[in-house]
Design a protein around this motif. Structure first.
Motif, PDB file in Angstrom:
ATOM      1  N   GLN A  18      21.004  77.237 -51.149  1.00 42.71           N
ATOM      2  CA  GLN A  18      19.951  77.988 -50.471  1.00 42.71           C
ATOM      3  C   GLN A  18      19.801  77.591 -49.013  1.00 42.71           C
ATOM      4  OE1 GLN A  18      16.103  77.580 -52.265  1.00 42.71           O
ATOM      5  NE2 GLN A  18      15.137  79.094 -50.940  1.00 42.71           N
ATOM      6  N   LEU A  19      19.978  76.314 -48.724  1.00 41.29           N
ATOM      7  CA  LEU A  19      19.724  75.824 -47.374  1.00 41.29           C
ATOM      8  C   LEU A  19      20.937  76.049 -46.466  1.00 41.29           C
ATOM      9  CD1 LEU A  19      17.761  72.543 -48.148  1.00 41.29           C
ATOM     10  CD2 LEU A  19      16.866  74.682 -47.220  1.00 41.29           C
ATOM     11  N   THR A  20      21.229  77.301 -46.212  1.00 43.90           N
ATOM     12  CA  THR A  20      22.283  77.648 -45.257  1.00 43.90           C
ATOM     13  C   THR A  20      21.732  77.557 -43.843  1.00 43.90           C
ATOM     14  OG1 THR A  20      21.705  79.988 -45.315  1.00 43.90           O
ATOM     15  CG2 THR A  20      23.310  79.216 -46.944  1.00 43.90           C
ATOM     16  N   ALA A  21      22.626  77.635 -42.856  1.00 42.59           N
ATOM     17  CA  ALA A  21      22.194  77.588 -41.456  1.00 42.59           C
ATOM     18  C   ALA A  21      21.257  78.759 -41.135  1.00 42.59           C
ATOM     19  CB  ALA A  21      23.415  77.615 -40.539  1.00 42.59           C
ATOM     20  N   ALA A  22      21.572  79.937 -41.693  1.00 45.51           N
ATOM     21  CA  ALA A  22      20.723  81.104 -41.434  1.00 45.51           C
ATOM     22  C   ALA A  22      19.341  80.928 -42.072  1.00 45.51           C
ATOM     23  CB  ALA A  22      21.395  82.367 -41.982  1.00 45.51           C
ATOM     24  N   GLU A  37      17.269  78.538 -39.952  1.00 46.62           N
ATOM     25  CA  GLU A  37      16.809  79.195 -38.731  1.00 46.62           C
ATOM     26  C   GLU A  37      15.608  80.102 -39.027  1.00 46.62           C
ATOM     27  OE1 GLU A  37      16.408  80.657 -34.838  1.00 46.62           O
ATOM     28  OE2 GLU A  37      17.337  78.838 -35.663  1.00 46.62           O
ATOM     29  N   ASN A  38      15.682  80.857 -40.131  1.00 46.96           N
ATOM     30  CA  ASN A  38      14.548  81.703 -40.513  1.00 46.96           C
ATOM     31  C   ASN A  38      13.322  80.864 -40.841  1.00 46.96           C
ATOM     32  OD1 ASN A  38      15.834  84.166 -40.194  1.00 46.96           O
ATOM     33  ND2 ASN A  38      16.614  84.207 -42.290  1.00 46.96           N
ATOM     34  N   LEU A  39      13.546  79.726 -41.488  1.00 46.27           N
ATOM     35  CA  LEU A  39      12.441  78.827 -41.816  1.00 46.27           C
ATOM     36  C   LEU A  39      11.757  78.341 -40.544  1.00 46.27           C
ATOM     37  CD1 LEU A  39      10.868  77.093 -43.900  1.00 46.27           C
ATOM     38  CD2 LEU A  39      12.626  75.340 -43.593  1.00 46.27           C
ATOM     39  N   TYR A  40      12.567  77.980 -39.554  1.00 44.35           N
ATOM     40  CA  TYR A  40      12.019  77.499 -38.278  1.00 44.35           C
ATOM     41  C   TYR A  40      11.160  78.576 -37.613  1.00 44.35           C
ATOM     42  CZ  TYR A  40      11.868  75.957 -33.419  1.00 44.35           C
ATOM     43  OH  TYR A  40      11.446  75.609 -32.160  1.00 44.35           O
ATOM     44  N   GLN A  41      11.671  79.812 -37.622  1.00 44.01           N
ATOM     45  CA  GLN A  41      10.934  80.888 -36.964  1.00 44.01           C
ATOM     46  C   GLN A  41       9.638  81.228 -37.701  1.00 44.01           C
ATOM     47  OE1 GLN A  41      11.655  82.136 -34.067  1.00 44.01           O
ATOM     48  NE2 GLN A  41      13.580  81.013 -33.837  1.00 44.01           N
ATOM     49  N   THR A  42       9.700  81.303 -39.015  1.00 39.09           N
ATOM     50  CA  THR A  42       8.530  81.746 -39.780  1.00 39.09           C
ATOM     51  C   THR A  42       7.530  80.621 -40.035  1.00 39.09           C
ATOM     52  OG1 THR A  42       9.760  81.377 -41.847  1.00 39.09           O
ATOM     53  CG2 THR A  42       9.789  83.602 -40.911  1.00 39.09           C
ATOM     54  N   ALA A  43       7.940  79.375 -39.853  1.00 39.57           N
ATOM     55  CA  ALA A  43       6.994  78.267 -40.045  1.00 39.57           C
ATOM     56  C   ALA A  43       5.831  78.349 -39.067  1.00 39.57           C
ATOM     57  CB  ALA A  43       7.719  76.925 -39.892  1.00 39.57           C
ATOM     58  N   GLN A  87      17.674  67.622 -43.156  1.00 38.71           N
ATOM     59  CA  GLN A  87      17.892  66.390 -43.923  1.00 38.71           C
ATOM     60  C   GLN A  87      18.244  66.707 -45.367  1.00 38.71           C
ATOM     61  OE1 GLN A  87      17.939  63.132 -43.125  1.00 38.71           O
ATOM     62  NE2 GLN A  87      17.722  63.581 -40.945  1.00 38.71           N
ATOM     63  N   MET A  88      17.544  67.671 -45.974  1.00 39.76           N
ATOM     64  CA  MET A  88      17.838  68.052 -47.359  1.00 39.76           C
ATOM     65  C   MET A  88      19.242  68.627 -47.483  1.00 39.76           C
ATOM     66  SD  MET A  88      14.182  69.759 -48.463  1.00 39.76           S
ATOM     67  CE  MET A  88      14.774  70.211 -50.099  1.00 39.76           C
ATOM     68  N   ARG A  89      19.651  69.385 -46.462  1.00 34.23           N
ATOM     69  CA  ARG A  89      20.997  69.954 -46.496  1.00 34.23           C
ATOM     70  C   ARG A  89      22.046  68.851 -46.422  1.00 34.23           C
ATOM     71  NH1 ARG A  89      23.668  74.172 -42.096  1.00 34.23           N
ATOM     72  NH2 ARG A  89      25.394  74.853 -43.406  1.00 34.23           N
ATOM     73  N   GLU A  90      21.821  67.854 -45.568  1.00 38.77           N
ATOM     74  CA  GLU A  90      22.757  66.734 -45.467  1.00 38.77           C
ATOM     75  C   GLU A  90      22.835  65.947 -46.766  1.00 38.77           C
ATOM     76  OE1 GLU A  90      21.753  64.319 -42.152  1.00 38.77           O
ATOM     77  OE2 GLU A  90      22.100  65.884 -40.651  1.00 38.77           O
ATOM     78  N   MET A  91      21.715  65.899 -47.502  1.00 38.56           N
ATOM     79  CA  MET A  91      21.680  65.194 -48.786  1.00 38.56           C
ATOM     80  C   MET A  91      22.158  66.074 -49.934  1.00 38.56           C
ATOM     81  SD  MET A  91      17.951  63.381 -48.267  1.00 38.56           S
ATOM     82  CE  MET A  91      17.953  62.635 -49.904  1.00 38.56           C
ATOM     83  N   ARG A  92      22.589  67.333 -49.598  1.00 38.81           N
ATOM     84  CA  ARG A  92      23.090  68.291 -50.578  1.00 38.81           C
ATOM     85  C   ARG A  92      22.038  68.672 -51.615  1.00 38.81           C
ATOM     86  NH1 ARG A  92      28.377  69.021 -49.749  1.00 38.81           N
ATOM     87  NH2 ARG A  92      29.565  67.417 -48.672  1.00 38.81           N
ATOM     88  N   LEU A  93      20.798  68.707 -51.187  1.00 39.91           N
ATOM     89  CA  LEU A  93      19.713  69.177 -52.051  1.00 39.91           C
ATOM     90  C   LEU A  93      19.514  70.667 -51.797  1.00 39.91           C
ATOM     91  CD1 LEU A  93      17.176  66.248 -51.529  1.00 39.91           C
ATOM     92  CD2 LEU A  93      18.704  66.605 -53.475  1.00 39.91           C
ATOM     93  N   HIS A  94      19.549  71.469 -52.850  1.00 38.90           N
ATOM     94  CA  HIS A  94      19.433  72.928 -52.732  1.00 38.90           C
ATOM     95  C   HIS A  94      20.458  73.465 -51.735  1.00 38.90           C
ATOM     96  CE1 HIS A  94      15.720  72.693 -55.050  1.00 38.90           C
ATOM     97  NE2 HIS A  94      15.299  71.758 -54.219  1.00 38.90           N
ATOM     98  N   ALA A  95      21.684  72.957 -51.824  1.00 42.09           N
ATOM     99  CA  ALA A  95      22.716  73.284 -50.843  1.00 42.09           C
ATOM    100  C   ALA A  95      23.021  74.781 -50.787  1.00 42.09           C
ATOM    101  CB  ALA A  95      24.005  72.514 -51.149  1.00 42.09           C
TER     102      ALA A  95
END
Length: 226
Positions: free
Chosen positions: A198-202, A205-211, A188-196
């Motif tokens: 930093q919030l790459t697809a990679a 994905e890392n965030l999802y795994q490490t969460a 959602q933040m990426r779609e809103m162009r917040l911290h664009a």
């Protein structure tokens, strides 16, 4: 064996129609695709519309003032295109040509075969550079993917252990929910162009795994009570 640069596009920039016709004929006979233009403005328009593989530039062209690089190379989108200067044989002209970014210099009057040979040499070098850059990108992608795959089993093992030790009626799927919510929030933040940046697809994905490791302290060995 077929010439590896056969059909390569060469933008010829010269304000002398006779020079343009001569170079166009030479390059055409050599199996290249000549694209003659008479000014720097037309050169940049032609290069942006369809980037050439190389530029042949006559330093007497009015759009290339002394002390400045050709306008084609001044554009960041086209800066990697090699440029060969064709001009008089004065030493200061040669020094100036290389200073503003030329990869080679051909003195007038020139021999047809020399010009053709020099242009083809730099076309081959350029093709090798492009292929090497593409290979490096593919290699980096494979390394990144292997790194992600090697992390996933460890994450899943730790998460499974944590989930088994912390599982109860209220938190049975807690880890999975945290992963899902973290990814949804990042998307959602990426779609809103917040911290664009930093919030790459990679990164997501890392965030999802490490969460899944957010509460890993619960899986630490317990000290027996006295």
């Amino acid at each position: 064996m077929a010439d590896s640069v056969q059909g390569s596009s060469v933008l010829i920039v010269d304000d002398d129609p006779q020079n343009l016709r001569l170079l166009t004929t030479v390059l055409g006979r050599g199996g290249l695709e000549p694209r003659p233009v008479t000014s720097g403005r037309l050169a940049i328009e032609a290069a942006v519309a369809d980037a050439p593989d190389l530029v042949s530039w006559t330093s007497t062209c009015r759009r290339c003032p002394r002390g400045r690089m050709p306008v084609v190379q001044a554009d960041e989108r086209l800066r990697s295109i090699p440029i060969i200067f064709i001009s008089g044989s004065r030493d200061d002209d040669k020094v100036e040509a290389f200073r503003v970014g030329a990869v080679d210099y051909v003195s007038k009057p020139f021999q047809d075969q020399e010009v053709l040979a020099r242009i083809k040499t730099h076309l081959r070098l350029r093709r090798l550079q492009v292929e090497l850059a593409s290979h490096n990108v593919q290699l980096e992608g494979r390394i990144a993917e292997q790194s992600r795959r090697s992390r996933r089993p460890a994450c899943h093992h730790l998460c499974a252990r944590q989930d088994r030790e912390a599982r109860d009626d209220d938190t049975g799927q807690h880890i999975e929910r945290v992963q899902t919510f973290s990814k949804m929030l990042a998307d959602q933040m990426r779609e809103m162009r917040l911290h664009a940046a930093q919030l790459t697809a990679a990164f997501i994905e890392n965030l999802y795994q490490t969460a899944s490791l957010h509460d890993i302290g619960k899986s630490a060995p317990r000290t027996p009570s006295c």
